[in-house]
Design a protein around this motif. Structure first.
Motif, PDB file in Angstrom:
ATOM      1  N   ASN A 111       3.435   5.213  -5.873  1.00 43.58           N
ATOM      2  CA  ASN A 111       4.266   5.361  -4.664  1.00 43.58           C
ATOM      3  C   ASN A 111       4.113   4.506  -3.535  1.00 43.58           C
ATOM      4  O   ASN A 111       3.781   4.868  -2.441  1.00 43.58           O
ATOM      5  CB  ASN A 111       3.984   6.814  -4.094  1.00 43.58           C
ATOM      6  CG  ASN A 111       2.544   6.994  -3.549  1.00 43.58           C
ATOM      7  OD1 ASN A 111       1.923   6.132  -4.228  1.00 43.58           O
ATOM      8  ND2 ASN A 111       2.362   7.942  -2.875  1.00 43.58           N
ATOM      9  N   GLU A 112       3.922   3.107  -3.901  1.00 44.83           N
ATOM     10  CA  GLU A 112       3.628   2.192  -3.112  1.00 44.83           C
ATOM     11  C   GLU A 112       4.691   2.052  -1.947  1.00 44.83           C
ATOM     12  O   GLU A 112       4.462   1.732  -0.567  1.00 44.83           O
ATOM     13  CB  GLU A 112       3.565   0.819  -3.604  1.00 44.83           C
ATOM     14  CG  GLU A 112       2.329   0.963  -4.643  1.00 44.83           C
ATOM     15  CD  GLU A 112       1.920  -0.585  -5.221  1.00 44.83           C
ATOM     16  OE1 GLU A 112       3.029  -1.384  -5.194  1.00 44.83           O
ATOM     17  OE2 GLU A 112       0.816  -0.599  -5.707  1.00 44.83           O
ATOM     18  N   GLU A 113       6.035   2.332  -2.172  1.00 43.27           N
ATOM     19  CA  GLU A 113       7.212   2.088  -1.256  1.00 43.27           C
ATOM     20  C   GLU A 113       6.872   3.290  -0.174  1.00 43.27           C
ATOM     21  O   GLU A 113       7.163   3.306   0.961  1.00 43.27           O
ATOM     22  CB  GLU A 113       8.418   2.463  -1.894  1.00 43.27           C
ATOM     23  CG  GLU A 113       8.954   1.039  -1.824  1.00 43.27           C
ATOM     24  CD  GLU A 113      10.702   1.328  -2.464  1.00 43.27           C
ATOM     25  OE1 GLU A 113      11.581   1.363  -1.898  1.00 43.27           O
ATOM     26  OE2 GLU A 113      10.515   1.076  -3.799  1.00 43.27           O
ATOM     27  N   ASP A 114       6.503   4.468  -0.705  1.00 44.58           N
ATOM     28  CA  ASP A 114       6.401   5.623   0.328  1.00 44.58           C
ATOM     29  C   ASP A 114       5.259   5.264   1.158  1.00 44.58           C
ATOM     30  O   ASP A 114       5.302   5.297   2.502  1.00 44.58           O
ATOM     31  CB  ASP A 114       5.804   6.785  -0.432  1.00 44.58           C
ATOM     32  CG  ASP A 114       6.941   7.452  -1.503  1.00 44.58           C
ATOM     33  OD1 ASP A 114       7.565   6.601  -2.197  1.00 44.58           O
ATOM     34  OD2 ASP A 114       7.027   8.451  -1.409  1.00 44.58           O
ATOM     35  N   PHE A 117       6.412   2.489   3.723  1.00 44.66           N
ATOM     36  CA  PHE A 117       7.341   3.012   4.952  1.00 44.66           C
ATOM     37  C   PHE A 117       6.429   3.951   5.826  1.00 44.66           C
ATOM     38  O   PHE A 117       6.714   3.985   7.170  1.00 44.66           O
ATOM     39  CB  PHE A 117       8.400   4.031   4.460  1.00 44.66           C
ATOM     40  CG  PHE A 117       9.468   3.274   3.703  1.00 44.66           C
ATOM     41  CD1 PHE A 117      10.006   2.237   4.235  1.00 44.66           C
ATOM     42  CD2 PHE A 117       9.874   3.675   2.182  1.00 44.66           C
ATOM     43  CE1 PHE A 117      10.966   1.663   3.473  1.00 44.66           C
ATOM     44  CE2 PHE A 117      10.704   2.883   1.715  1.00 44.66           C
ATOM     45  CZ  PHE A 117      11.407   1.835   2.340  1.00 44.66           C
ATOM     46  N   ALA A 118       5.618   4.635   5.472  1.00 43.11           N
ATOM     47  CA  ALA A 118       4.480   5.570   6.121  1.00 43.11           C
ATOM     48  C   ALA A 118       3.806   4.614   6.984  1.00 43.11           C
ATOM     49  O   ALA A 118       3.578   4.794   8.183  1.00 43.11           O
ATOM     50  CB  ALA A 118       3.680   6.237   5.017  1.00 43.11           C
ATOM     51  N   ALA A 119       3.473   3.551   6.563  1.00 46.38           N
ATOM     52  CA  ALA A 119       2.543   2.514   7.284  1.00 46.38           C
ATOM     53  C   ALA A 119       3.410   2.030   8.460  1.00 46.38           C
ATOM     54  O   ALA A 119       2.910   1.706   9.632  1.00 46.38           O
ATOM     55  CB  ALA A 119       1.894   1.449   6.369  1.00 46.38           C
ATOM     56  N   ARG A 148      -6.843  -1.169  -2.904  1.00 46.63           N
ATOM     57  CA  ARG A 148      -7.602  -2.535  -3.443  1.00 46.63           C
ATOM     58  C   ARG A 148      -6.549  -3.417  -3.698  1.00 46.63           C
ATOM     59  O   ARG A 148      -5.378  -3.103  -4.239  1.00 46.63           O
ATOM     60  CB  ARG A 148      -8.261  -2.216  -4.803  1.00 46.63           C
ATOM     61  CG  ARG A 148      -9.309  -1.219  -4.855  1.00 46.63           C
ATOM     62  CD  ARG A 148     -10.511  -2.137  -3.880  1.00 46.63           C
ATOM     63  NE  ARG A 148     -11.674  -1.126  -3.580  1.00 46.63           N
ATOM     64  CZ  ARG A 148     -11.642  -0.594  -2.550  1.00 46.63           C
ATOM     65  NH1 ARG A 148     -10.716  -0.631  -1.457  1.00 46.63           N
ATOM     66  NH2 ARG A 148     -12.871   0.373  -2.167  1.00 46.63           N
ATOM     67  N   ALA A 149      -6.329  -4.570  -3.021  1.00 45.93           N
ATOM     68  CA  ALA A 149      -5.199  -5.400  -3.068  1.00 45.93           C
ATOM     69  C   ALA A 149      -4.901  -5.831  -4.685  1.00 45.93           C
ATOM     70  O   ALA A 149      -3.676  -6.096  -5.051  1.00 45.93           O
ATOM     71  CB  ALA A 149      -5.478  -6.712  -2.199  1.00 45.93           C
ATOM     72  N   SER A 150      -5.926  -5.847  -5.241  1.00 46.61           N
ATOM     73  CA  SER A 150      -5.646  -6.139  -6.678  1.00 46.61           C
ATOM     74  C   SER A 150      -4.999  -5.374  -7.531  1.00 46.61           C
ATOM     75  O   SER A 150      -4.313  -5.739  -8.651  1.00 46.61           O
ATOM     76  CB  SER A 150      -7.189  -6.491  -7.157  1.00 46.61           C
ATOM     77  OG  SER A 150      -7.880  -5.169  -7.217  1.00 46.61           O
ATOM     78  N   ASN A 156       3.103  -7.188   0.663  1.00 50.67           N
ATOM     79  CA  ASN A 156       3.651  -6.549   2.118  1.00 50.67           C
ATOM     80  C   ASN A 156       2.862  -5.484   2.095  1.00 50.67           C
ATOM     81  O   ASN A 156       2.656  -5.114   3.455  1.00 50.67           O
ATOM     82  CB  ASN A 156       5.031  -6.185   1.795  1.00 50.67           C
ATOM     83  CG  ASN A 156       5.946  -7.637   1.626  1.00 50.67           C
ATOM     84  OD1 ASN A 156       5.394  -8.608   1.691  1.00 50.67           O
ATOM     85  ND2 ASN A 156       6.909  -7.421   1.072  1.00 50.67           N
ATOM     86  N   LEU A 157       2.507  -4.479   1.204  1.00 50.29           N
ATOM     87  CA  LEU A 157       1.881  -3.124   1.239  1.00 50.29           C
ATOM     88  C   LEU A 157       0.246  -3.634   2.174  1.00 50.29           C
ATOM     89  O   LEU A 157       0.039  -2.666   3.044  1.00 50.29           O
ATOM     90  CB  LEU A 157       1.755  -2.559   0.120  1.00 50.29           C
ATOM     91  CG  LEU A 157       1.135  -1.205   0.284  1.00 50.29           C
ATOM     92  CD1 LEU A 157       2.019  -0.295   1.176  1.00 50.29           C
ATOM     93  CD2 LEU A 157       1.069  -0.402  -1.196  1.00 50.29           C
ATOM     94  N   VAL A 158      -0.342  -4.529   1.650  1.00 48.24           N
ATOM     95  CA  VAL A 158      -1.524  -4.848   2.172  1.00 48.24           C
ATOM     96  C   VAL A 158      -1.549  -5.076   3.789  1.00 48.24           C
ATOM     97  O   VAL A 158      -2.092  -4.649   4.628  1.00 48.24           O
ATOM     98  CB  VAL A 158      -2.223  -6.152   1.370  1.00 48.24           C
ATOM     99  CG1 VAL A 158      -3.583  -6.361   2.162  1.00 48.24           C
ATOM    100  CG2 VAL A 158      -2.190  -5.879  -0.046  1.00 48.24           C
ATOM    101  N   THR A 159      -0.447  -6.047   4.109  1.00 47.38           N
ATOM    102  CA  THR A 159       0.032  -6.320   5.430  1.00 47.38           C
ATOM    103  C   THR A 159       0.117  -5.087   6.208  1.00 47.38           C
ATOM    104  O   THR A 159      -0.244  -4.762   7.592  1.00 47.38           O
ATOM    105  CB  THR A 159       0.983  -7.323   5.405  1.00 47.38           C
ATOM    106  OG1 THR A 159       0.873  -8.401   4.431  1.00 47.38           O
ATOM    107  CG2 THR A 159       1.055  -8.158   6.763  1.00 47.38           C
TER     108      THR A 159
END
Length: 178
Positions: A111-114, A117-119, A148-150, A156-159
């Motif tokens: 659910n990385e996209e969720d 958007f939440a971030a 964990r970025a890995s 983009n999610l990390v950022t």
């Protein structure tokens, strides 16, 4: 009875669609329709979220849509993603429980996209001085801390998570960061 009511339901009234969120078969179409209502209302208001019409619509839809997301009632992934994107776009503190749930439910590649958007939404709430929900503040930090970025395909999610944490700069983050 109920039948008469739905027969003369006003299709152009967001409240009609809010009611339909509770019917599993209607849930997807209702989310779609409310998404359109919000997009149209915002664009007619020239993207001014302080516009009375935008505020009135948010008063009708922010909490019921938040409940749909936090209730985990949306089985269909496409609808769930559209819903969290819509909630994030609202920039409304009442969506905080949904944003917090997205952080809490974070699973790599699921659910990385969720979470993205939440971030973004949490960062915007913080910038506007509207971030008051401690549950959301904690959920963001916990997600950031276990992230964990890995494990992700999305730099983009990390950022986004990092930017949100910086924007929030909550006092409770101090001790945790150390």
């Amino acid at each position: 009875g109920g039948a008469t009511l739905s027969a003369c339901a006003d299709e152009n009234d967001p409240k009609t669609w809010v009611k339909r969120l509770d019917e599993p078969a209607q849930r997807g179409p209702a989310v779609q329709r409310l998404l359109r209502f919000f997009g149209d209302t915002l664009s007619n208001a020239k993207n001014d979220r302080e516009d009375p019409k935008v505020k009135a619509l948010l008063n009708d839809i922010a909490e019921p849509l938040t409940k749909q997301y936090t209730g985990g009632t949306i089985a269909d992934e496409k609808t769930r993603k559209e819903l969290i994107k819509l909630l994030a776009d609202m920039n409304d503190p009442r969506t905080s429980p949904a944003l917090a749930k997205a952080f809490r439910d974070y699973e790599p590649k699921k659910n990385e996209e969720d979470v993205k958007f939440a971030a973004q939404a949490t960062k915007n709430l913080a910038k506007d001085g509207k971030l008051t929900d401690q549950g959301l503040i904690d959920a963001l930090w916990d997600c950031f801390a276990k992230f964990r970025a890995s494990q992700t395909n999305s730099i983009n999610l990390v950022t986004d998570l990092h930017d949100a944490v910086l924007a929030v700069k909550h006092t409770s983050y101090g001790p945790k960061a150390v």
